[in-house]
Write a protein that holds these residues in place. Structure first.
Motif, mmCIF file in Angstrom:
data_model
loop_
_atom_site.group_PDB
_atom_site.id
_atom_site.type_symbol
_atom_site.label_atom_id
_atom_site.label_comp_id
_atom_site.label_asym_id
_atom_site.label_seq_id
_atom_site.Cartn_x
_atom_site.Cartn_y
_atom_site.Cartn_z
ATOM 1 N N TYR A 169 0.882 -1.174 0.000
ATOM 2 C CA TYR A 169 0.000 0.000 0.000
ATOM 3 C C TYR A 169 0.912 1.214 0.000
ATOM 4 C CZ TYR A 169 -3.523 3.259 1.829
ATOM 5 O OH TYR A 169 -4.375 4.316 2.010
ATOM 6 N N LEU A 195 -2.613 0.266 -4.341
ATOM 7 C CA LEU A 195 -2.595 -1.004 -3.631
ATOM 8 C C LEU A 195 -2.159 -2.073 -4.633
ATOM 9 C CD1 LEU A 195 -5.535 -1.714 -1.304
ATOM 10 C CD2 LEU A 195 -4.574 -3.523 -2.664
ATOM 11 N N GLU A 252 -4.780 -1.451 -7.656
ATOM 12 C CA GLU A 252 -5.905 -0.552 -7.416
ATOM 13 C C GLU A 252 -5.384 0.831 -7.033
ATOM 14 O OE1 GLU A 252 -8.808 -3.078 -8.283
ATOM 15 O OE2 GLU A 252 -9.530 -1.550 -6.902
ATOM 16 N N ILE A 271 -9.764 8.102 0.172
ATOM 17 C CA ILE A 271 -9.238 7.482 1.399
ATOM 18 C C ILE A 271 -9.639 8.302 2.623
ATOM 19 C CG2 ILE A 271 -7.077 6.955 2.665
ATOM 20 C CD1 ILE A 271 -7.770 4.867 0.495
ATOM 21 N N ALA A 277 -6.617 4.856 -5.325
ATOM 22 C CA ALA A 277 -7.652 5.712 -4.718
ATOM 23 C C ALA A 277 -7.006 7.064 -4.504
ATOM 24 C CB ALA A 277 -8.107 5.123 -3.390
ATOM 25 N N TRP A 324 -7.151 -4.210 2.765
ATOM 26 C CA TRP A 324 -8.234 -4.430 1.793
ATOM 27 C C TRP A 324 -9.555 -3.845 2.321
ATOM 28 C CZ3 TRP A 324 -8.120 -4.743 -3.067
ATOM 29 C CH2 TRP A 324 -7.223 -5.546 -3.779
ATOM 30 N N TYR A 356 -11.482 6.404 -7.625
ATOM 31 C CA TYR A 356 -10.771 5.207 -7.156
ATOM 32 C C TYR A 356 -11.102 4.088 -8.132
ATOM 33 C CZ TYR A 356 -15.430 4.022 -5.381
ATOM 34 O OH TYR A 356 -16.782 3.792 -5.294
ATOM 35 N N ARG A 379 -9.841 -0.285 1.409
ATOM 36 C CA ARG A 379 -10.203 -0.138 -0.018
ATOM 37 C C ARG A 379 -11.677 -0.511 -0.248
ATOM 38 N NH1 ARG A 379 -12.691 -0.120 -3.818
ATOM 39 N NH2 ARG A 379 -12.211 -0.726 -5.956
ATOM 40 N N GLU A 380 -12.113 -1.618 0.364
ATOM 41 C CA GLU A 380 -13.470 -2.096 0.088
ATOM 42 C C GLU A 380 -14.550 -1.261 0.769
ATOM 43 O OE1 GLU A 380 -13.764 -6.354 0.702
ATOM 44 O OE2 GLU A 380 -11.820 -6.650 -0.263
#
Ligand code: FAD
Ligand code: MLT
Ligand code: ZN
Length: 503
Positions: A265, A321, A293, A300, A295, A365, A414, A368-369
């Motif tokens: 990250y 990420l 990924e 964030i 963002a 994760w 993102y 991110r999710e």
């Protein structure tokens, strides 16, 4: 071959911290979008009695309070007026229901986990909701080939846990995994976090069983990787969002569970450097790269603020990420650590952290999710999901910030940069038609000019159906209409969805 029938309990919508800015019910879709009801039949008590004769009293919901949750979508943008929810347990029951509805011209809205983001999963008027959640059995998992055969109402996360018990994983993963169904995933051609590595569902789906609008059961439930015998009919149902048939069973190829997972990250200075890093990651990590990924700062920050979770590194304009799936933990984490060192030296990475312990991986994760639901706490979220050539990937975000100015609480980007797919969320204090009409079709026109797609992975559903022409030629749209007419001549399956309104 494991042939035990494994049954999963359907979980409620499992986004633990989900909370919406507005506590009331959303406006009716028919009013919000000024819709006219098509001339379908209306459900009468004799129809309810017929459904009860097939399903029993318990699996026919008619009480207003029981039906309500099935009328409202996850984003709370859409609200239908269905009075009946049917919960079949077998393909034969689905077939009987559809055959009856087709004869009576009763419209039907197939629903899986109701996590769709384009209003496709809820009725617009009084369509009957056909909820597939009780068709939730795993039928087999071949220990050698990794072919999983299951019913369409299985929850993705449950399938993944089951696959993992046998050293496989599901080929797709998304933030909604705790609620979405594999049938919903297939029907939307869901992409998710690891498409970069495991490809899209057209590749992983080996077979399908679906029921046509007239009740005919279409058996294309092959389990072979190679089968070129005639038209690839199973693909018709992939991404057709419940408008061509109801998916009842699927055969999916599951990849082997990676022995080693490593996650990095990183903080990055600019979007140009995110792209440089993507190229470097492909070159350095090659076959073990499983996700890439990105963002931006606002994505964030909104997430950490609204969910009171911490960002493992300090503030940067962009975050990346990078995940690896490989077979040798020491080797893979050495590769990622070396990548981090090299890219810190080159200046592409400003700061970063690398995890190989499951708890730390999960928490990164998790951050991110959680981005998709973070904005819902602050107001109404306009969500866009577009594919763009990489050089234009981030361009719309600053453009939209400038366009909305301080009328937007926050605008952020993102997504799956490794697949050229950005998600743009614009949060406003409350929905207004003025802002909506400033954003649409503007965004779709911009995407079309840049040769992108107006829907990369979420589908067209209800909310984007009048903009398909920005990404589909008239000849293609014409063929879509012909297919719809052929497979569902009375138009009972998910009306008002996918195909543009005929003016
Ligand atoms: P539903 O929402 O119930 O239905 C979606 C559509 O499929 C509807 O048109 C419905 O009529 C139809 N349908 C459902 N089941 C069937 C069936 N058995 N037969 C025929 N038609 C059916 N999507 C992505 O692509 N990538 C992501 O990374 C991603 N992340 C998400 C994260 C969050 C937090 C949320 C809320 C959503 C996300 N989504 C993502 C969108 C959504 O989860 C997917 O589209 C998912 O595949 C929908 O599955 P579902 O079972 O919830 O389907
Ligand atoms: C994601 O990638 O998180 C999803 O597609 C959901 C979203 O964009 O909101
Ligand atoms: Zn996504």
């Amino acid at each position: 071959m494991l042939n035990a029938v494994v049954k999963f309990v359907t979980k409620p919508l499992g986004f633990a911290q989900l909370r919406y800015a507005s506590q009331g019910l959303p406006q009716l879709s028919s009013e919000k979008y000024n819709m006219s009801r098509k001339s379908f039949g209306s459900v009468e008590s004799s129809d309810v009695n017929f459904f009860k004769s097939i399903l029993g009293d318990d699996r026919v919901l008619t009480d207003e309070g029981d039906v309500q949750p099935y009328n409202v979508d996850w984003l709370q943008h859409c609200r239908g007026q269905s009075k009946v929810v049917l919960k079949p347990k077998t393909t034969q029951e689905v077939s009987k229901i559809l055959s009856y509805c087709n004869q009576k011209k009763l419209a039907v809205c197939p629903q899986g986990g109701n996590t769709g983001l384009v209003g496709g999963s809820v009725p617009v008027f009084d369509e009957i909701v056909l909820h597939l959640g009780l068709m939730n059995k795993v039928l087999s998992l071949d220990e050698i080939s990794g072919v999983l055969l299951c019913e369409s109402g299985c929850i993705l996360e449950n399938l993944d846990s089951h696959a993992r018990e046998h050293n496989f994983i599901m080929p797709l993963d998304l933030g909604a995994k705790g609620s979405c169904h594999i049938g919903g995933n297939v029907s939307t051609n869901a992409g998710g976090l690891r498409l970069l590595r495991y490809g899209n569902l057209h590749g992983s789906l080996l077979g399908i069983e679906a029921v046509k609008a007239d009740g005919t059961i279409i058996d294309c439930l092959g389990t072979l990787k190679k089968d070129n015998t005639g038209y690839h009919l199973k693909h018709l149902f992939v991404g057709s969002e419940g408008t061509l048939g109801v998916v009842t069973k699927v055969a999916i190829h599951c990849p082997i569970m990676p022995k080693a997972v490593t996650l990095g990250y990183f903080g990055v200075e600019s979007f140009e450097n995110v792209l440089r890093l993507l190229k470097a990651a492909k070159l350095s990590l090659g076959e073990i790269l499983s996700a890439f990924e990105m963002a931006d700062f606002d994505a964030i920050t909104t997430t950490t603020k609204n969910f009171k979770i911490s960002n493992p590194i300090s503030d940067y304009p962009f975050y990346v990420l990078i995940e690896t799936h490989g077979s040798h933990e020491g080797h893979d984490s050495e590769k990622l650590n070396q990548f981090l060192e090299e890219q810190m030296a080159s200046g592409l990475i400003l700061d970063g952290t690398i995890a190989s312990e499951p708890a730390k991986i999960q928490s990164i994760w998790g951050l991110r999710e959680s981005i998709p639901s973070a904005g819902l706490r602050d107001g109404y979220v306009f969500k866009y999901d577009v594919s763009l050539p990489l050089q234009h990937f981030y361009r719309l975000v600053p453009q939209l910030r400038a366009k909305l100015g301080d009328r937007a609480s926050v605008v952020y980007g993102y997504g799956h940069v490794g697949d050229g797919n950005i998600h743009i969320n614009l949060t406003v204090p409350e929905y207004t038609k003025e802002i909506h009409s400033e954003l649409e079709p503007y965004i779709f026109e911009e995407v079309s000019k840049l040769k992108g797609s107006i829907s990369a992975e979420h589908g067209i559903g209800f909310s984007k159906r009048n903009y398909v022409q920005y990404s589909k030629d008239q000849s293609a749209l014409h063929l879509m209409r012909e297919l719809k007419q052929l497979m569902d001549p009375n138009g009972i399956l998910n009306p008002y969805k996918v195909l543009p309104e005929v003016k």
